[in-house]
Design a protein around this motif. Structure first.
Motif, mmCIF file in Angstrom:
data_model
loop_
_atom_site.group_PDB
_atom_site.id
_atom_site.type_symbol
_atom_site.label_atom_id
_atom_site.label_comp_id
_atom_site.label_asym_id
_atom_site.label_seq_id
_atom_site.Cartn_x
_atom_site.Cartn_y
_atom_site.Cartn_z
ATOM 1 N N GLY A 1 51.440 102.628 19.739
ATOM 2 C CA GLY A 1 51.698 102.504 21.237
ATOM 3 C C GLY A 1 52.958 101.680 21.211
ATOM 4 N N PRO A 2 53.383 100.840 22.382
ATOM 5 C CA PRO A 2 54.546 100.639 22.694
ATOM 6 C C PRO A 2 55.337 99.668 21.830
ATOM 7 C CG PRO A 2 52.908 100.394 24.574
ATOM 8 C CD PRO A 2 52.205 100.929 23.320
ATOM 9 N N THR A 3 54.259 99.015 20.955
ATOM 10 C CA THR A 3 54.634 97.932 20.252
ATOM 11 C C THR A 3 55.066 98.501 18.720
ATOM 12 O OG1 THR A 3 52.582 97.333 19.446
ATOM 13 C CG2 THR A 3 53.732 95.908 21.364
ATOM 14 N N ALA A 4 54.910 99.826 18.655
ATOM 15 C CA ALA A 4 54.878 100.671 17.136
ATOM 16 C C ALA A 4 56.312 100.403 16.789
ATOM 17 C CB ALA A 4 54.716 102.092 17.376
ATOM 18 N N ARG A 5 57.308 100.232 17.592
ATOM 19 C CA ARG A 5 58.702 100.223 16.671
ATOM 20 C C ARG A 5 59.094 98.670 16.162
ATOM 21 N NH1 ARG A 5 62.721 103.885 17.852
ATOM 22 N NH2 ARG A 5 63.805 102.709 16.488
ATOM 23 N N LYS A 6 58.350 97.743 16.314
ATOM 24 C CA LYS A 6 58.420 96.480 15.810
ATOM 25 C C LYS A 6 58.551 96.402 14.372
ATOM 26 C CE LYS A 6 56.859 93.508 19.475
ATOM 27 N NZ LYS A 6 55.456 92.424 19.808
ATOM 28 N N ALA A 7 57.443 97.244 13.547
ATOM 29 C CA ALA A 7 57.589 97.297 12.230
ATOM 30 C C ALA A 7 56.619 98.625 11.804
ATOM 31 C CB ALA A 7 56.901 95.960 11.671
ATOM 32 N N GLY A 8 55.416 98.803 12.663
ATOM 33 C CA GLY A 8 54.635 99.802 12.094
ATOM 34 C C GLY A 8 55.169 101.040 11.969
ATOM 35 N N SER A 9 55.742 101.710 12.926
ATOM 36 C CA SER A 9 56.408 103.094 12.887
ATOM 37 C C SER A 9 57.524 103.202 11.519
ATOM 38 C CB SER A 9 57.270 103.431 14.151
ATOM 39 O OG SER A 9 56.176 103.612 14.862
ATOM 40 N N PHE A 10 58.298 102.307 11.350
ATOM 41 C CA PHE A 10 59.309 102.145 10.311
ATOM 42 C C PHE A 10 58.477 102.398 8.989
ATOM 43 C CE2 PHE A 10 61.441 99.541 6.995
ATOM 44 C CZ PHE A 10 62.464 100.285 6.913
ATOM 45 N N LEU A 11 57.622 101.476 8.833
ATOM 46 C CA LEU A 11 56.833 101.522 7.490
ATOM 47 C C LEU A 11 55.984 102.478 7.323
ATOM 48 C CD1 LEU A 11 55.926 97.636 7.511
ATOM 49 C CD2 LEU A 11 57.873 98.844 6.290
ATOM 50 N N ALA A 12 55.252 103.149 8.349
ATOM 51 C CA ALA A 12 54.616 104.187 8.156
ATOM 52 C C ALA A 12 55.365 105.413 7.779
ATOM 53 C CB ALA A 12 53.798 104.596 9.601
ATOM 54 N N ILE A 13 56.562 105.666 8.292
ATOM 55 C CA ILE A 13 57.222 106.801 7.988
ATOM 56 C C ILE A 13 58.169 106.647 6.606
ATOM 57 C CG2 ILE A 13 59.406 107.909 8.514
ATOM 58 C CD1 ILE A 13 58.821 107.519 11.444
ATOM 59 N N ALA A 14 58.353 105.442 6.125
ATOM 60 C CA ALA A 14 58.855 105.239 4.846
ATOM 61 C C ALA A 14 57.759 105.309 3.853
ATOM 62 C CB ALA A 14 59.579 103.553 4.876
ATOM 63 N N ILE A 15 56.499 104.996 3.995
ATOM 64 C CA ILE A 15 55.571 105.332 3.097
ATOM 65 C C ILE A 15 55.331 106.628 2.822
ATOM 66 C CG2 ILE A 15 53.044 104.914 2.611
ATOM 67 C CD1 ILE A 15 53.210 101.976 3.648
ATOM 68 N N SER A 16 55.244 107.385 4.059
ATOM 69 C CA SER A 16 55.292 108.905 4.046
ATOM 70 C C SER A 16 56.094 109.428 3.047
ATOM 71 C CB SER A 16 54.844 109.481 5.338
ATOM 72 O OG SER A 16 54.759 110.905 5.187
ATOM 73 N N GLN A 17 57.297 109.261 3.511
ATOM 74 C CA GLN A 17 58.565 109.668 2.758
ATOM 75 C C GLN A 17 58.413 109.649 1.326
ATOM 76 O OE1 GLN A 17 59.881 112.509 4.144
ATOM 77 N NE2 GLN A 17 58.863 111.838 6.076
ATOM 78 N N ILE A 18 58.418 108.157 0.734
ATOM 79 C CA ILE A 18 58.218 107.787 -0.337
ATOM 80 C C ILE A 18 57.290 108.441 -1.275
ATOM 81 C CG2 ILE A 18 57.685 105.911 -1.617
ATOM 82 C CD1 ILE A 18 59.134 103.772 0.286
#
Length: 467
Positions: free
Chosen positions: A157-174
């Motif tokens: 939700g609104p706080t996803a950009r704090k850390a979660g979205s970055f890490l989730a996309i990173a893990i997926s692409q890795i």
């Protein structure tokens, strides 16, 4: 069924025997059913296997020019990936996978970008022995990532950009990159190796690894930094994460006997997969059986553990059916017929440009498939045969298309593996992926979230009062 019956009503095209056209109709119907998820993949393949045997498309006792109904179950690559999946259960059972991930997080986790690199190194180490993007990304990396995000107040939700979205996309692409680096890193890889073998191109564990290691390492180094620049997390520093990981490792204590045996077994397997065939004449599948036998003799894995591993046996079954059907399409001339048709469309431009066109089309058609296995089964053999018809070097064509099939999983959140939608789906998907492992794999939020204590009851995550 409607699609398959519709194809049967069409007169057999020139250049194909009726049996070949009927086999293609059955194959197309099977792939569509897998994509549409009308039934579990294993059930779809069981129906297809029954039909192919019932109507003589693949007889139980094959004659000259036939493909046997059960021939897929004798394919060595099927057992390679099945045994590798059984071995991966030991990585989770012993806690070695979690220890590896926590170790790299403890070393690199002081910065959020370092957390991403920690996940990359952990995935790279575990990749050769865990042939499932979901098992690695969803079962080991995601719970720790979710805990990191929650600890810093980053929720879907609104706080996803704090850390979660970055890490989730990173893990997926890795995870996608690691899938492309090892033959045993993803279940679809041996399917492509088997299809290439049917077309006269032999891809061993070593040749796959040698072709992928340099671009793979470059991609793993570049991707977290590139993502950090174009999609940065709002929180840059994360010293508590590294401290927590060190604390968790301390709580875990020294490596257990089971972890030490599994580590030694893992190293032995890598050596056998890399040089066993050339130096000792030991096939990669035999090497996998050796690794599993060692774990059973040392009581790291029991026979009960093996027969309870439903995912492995499920994979072996549908894998065998799809490989059998792909072999039948090649033997009956369907793959060559399709390749000639495609080659006519891209002919006259030379194999260099033709291969580029095939790679681009193969890559972007991934948007139409919600399953990596369906995409590979439906298109890889035909595209490889087309590249060979254009005159492309066999190994270059086979490897290029294989790596393309895996890298295309990173296009969308439904393309395969854990996907960048992990974080947005929150704890529901977390429970789905790791099941009863949740109490074991989700300690970080309970340790770090200020003012709240998170407790696990059964498979439910319950938020209680102040700490």
């Amino acid at each position: 069924m409607i699609i398959g019956l519709g194809m049967l009503l069409i007169p057999t095209p020139g250049g194909l025997e009726p049996r070949a056209w009927h086999m293609l109709a059955l194959f197309v119907a099977t792939i569509v059913a897998i994509i549409a998820k009308v039934m579990p993949m294993g059930a779809v393949c069981l129906v297809a296997l029954t039909i192919s045997g019932l109507f003589g498309l693949t007889p139980v006792v094959p004659g000259k020019g036939d493909v046997g109904m059960l021939s897929g179950f004798a394919n060595s690559t099927i057992w390679l990936i099945g045994i590798a999946m059984l071995l991966s259960r030991a990585v989770i059972k012993t806690g070695l996978g979690r220890r590896v991930a926590l170790f790299f997080i403890s070393v690199f986790g002081k910065k959020m970008i370092g957390v991403a690199y920690g996940f990359a190194l952990a995935d790279l180490v575990l990749g050769p022995g865990i042939p499932s993007a979901s098992a690695r990304g969803g079962g080991i990396m995601y719970p720790i990532m979710q805990s990191v995000a929650t600890a810093y107040g980053s929720e879907p939700g609104p706080t996803a950009r704090k850390a979660g979205s970055f890490l989730a996309i990173a893990i997926s692409q890795i995870d996608t990159i690691v899938c492309a680096m090892f033959l045993t890193a993803m279940a679809g890889n041996p399917i492509m190796a088997s299809m290439a073998g049917d077309l006269g191109v032999h891809m061993s564990w070593t040749s796959w690894f040698v072709g992928a290691i340099v671009p793979g390492l470059v991609a793993l180094i570049a991707l977290p930094y590139f993502l950090y620049k174009i999609y940065p997390p709002e929180i840059k520093d994360s010293p508590e994460i590294a401290a927590f990981a060190r604390g968790e490792l301390k709580d875990m204590g020294p490596m257990s006997r089971a972890e030490k045996v599994l580590t030694a077994d893992f190293v032995l397997l890598l050596l056998l997969w890399i040089v066993g065939d050339m130096a000792f004449g030991i096939n990669a599948t035999v090497s996998a059986f050796i690794g599993l036998a060692i774990l059973m003799v040392t009581s790291i894995m029991t026979w009960e553990d093996i027969i309870k591993e439903k995912a492995a046996w499920n994979t072996i079954f549908w894998f065998a059916v799809l490989v059998m059907m792909a072999g039948a399409l090649n033997t009956y001339g369907v793959v060559g017929w399709i390749a000639k048709g495609i080659a006519r469309g891209v002919g006259g431009i030379g194999w260099h440009m033709g291969l580029v066109v095939l790679i681009l089309v193969f890559f972007y058609t991934r948007y139409f498939f919600a399953s990596a296995v369906a995409h590979i089964s439906a298109m890889y053999a035909a595209f490889l045969a087309t590249a060979l018809a254009l005159g492309a070097p066999p190994m270059l064509a086979a490897m290029s298309l294989a790596y393309t099939a895996l890298l295309s999983m990173g296009l969308t959140q439904y393309s395969g593996g854990p996907g960048p939608a992990l974080f947005g789906s929150g704890y529901k998907l977390h429970r789905t992926l790791v099941g009863r492992q949740l109490p074991v794999l989700h300690p970080l939020a309970a340790h770090l979230v200020r003012g709240r204590r998170r407790m696990v009851q059964g498979d439910r995550l319950v938020v209680t009062g102040p700490r």
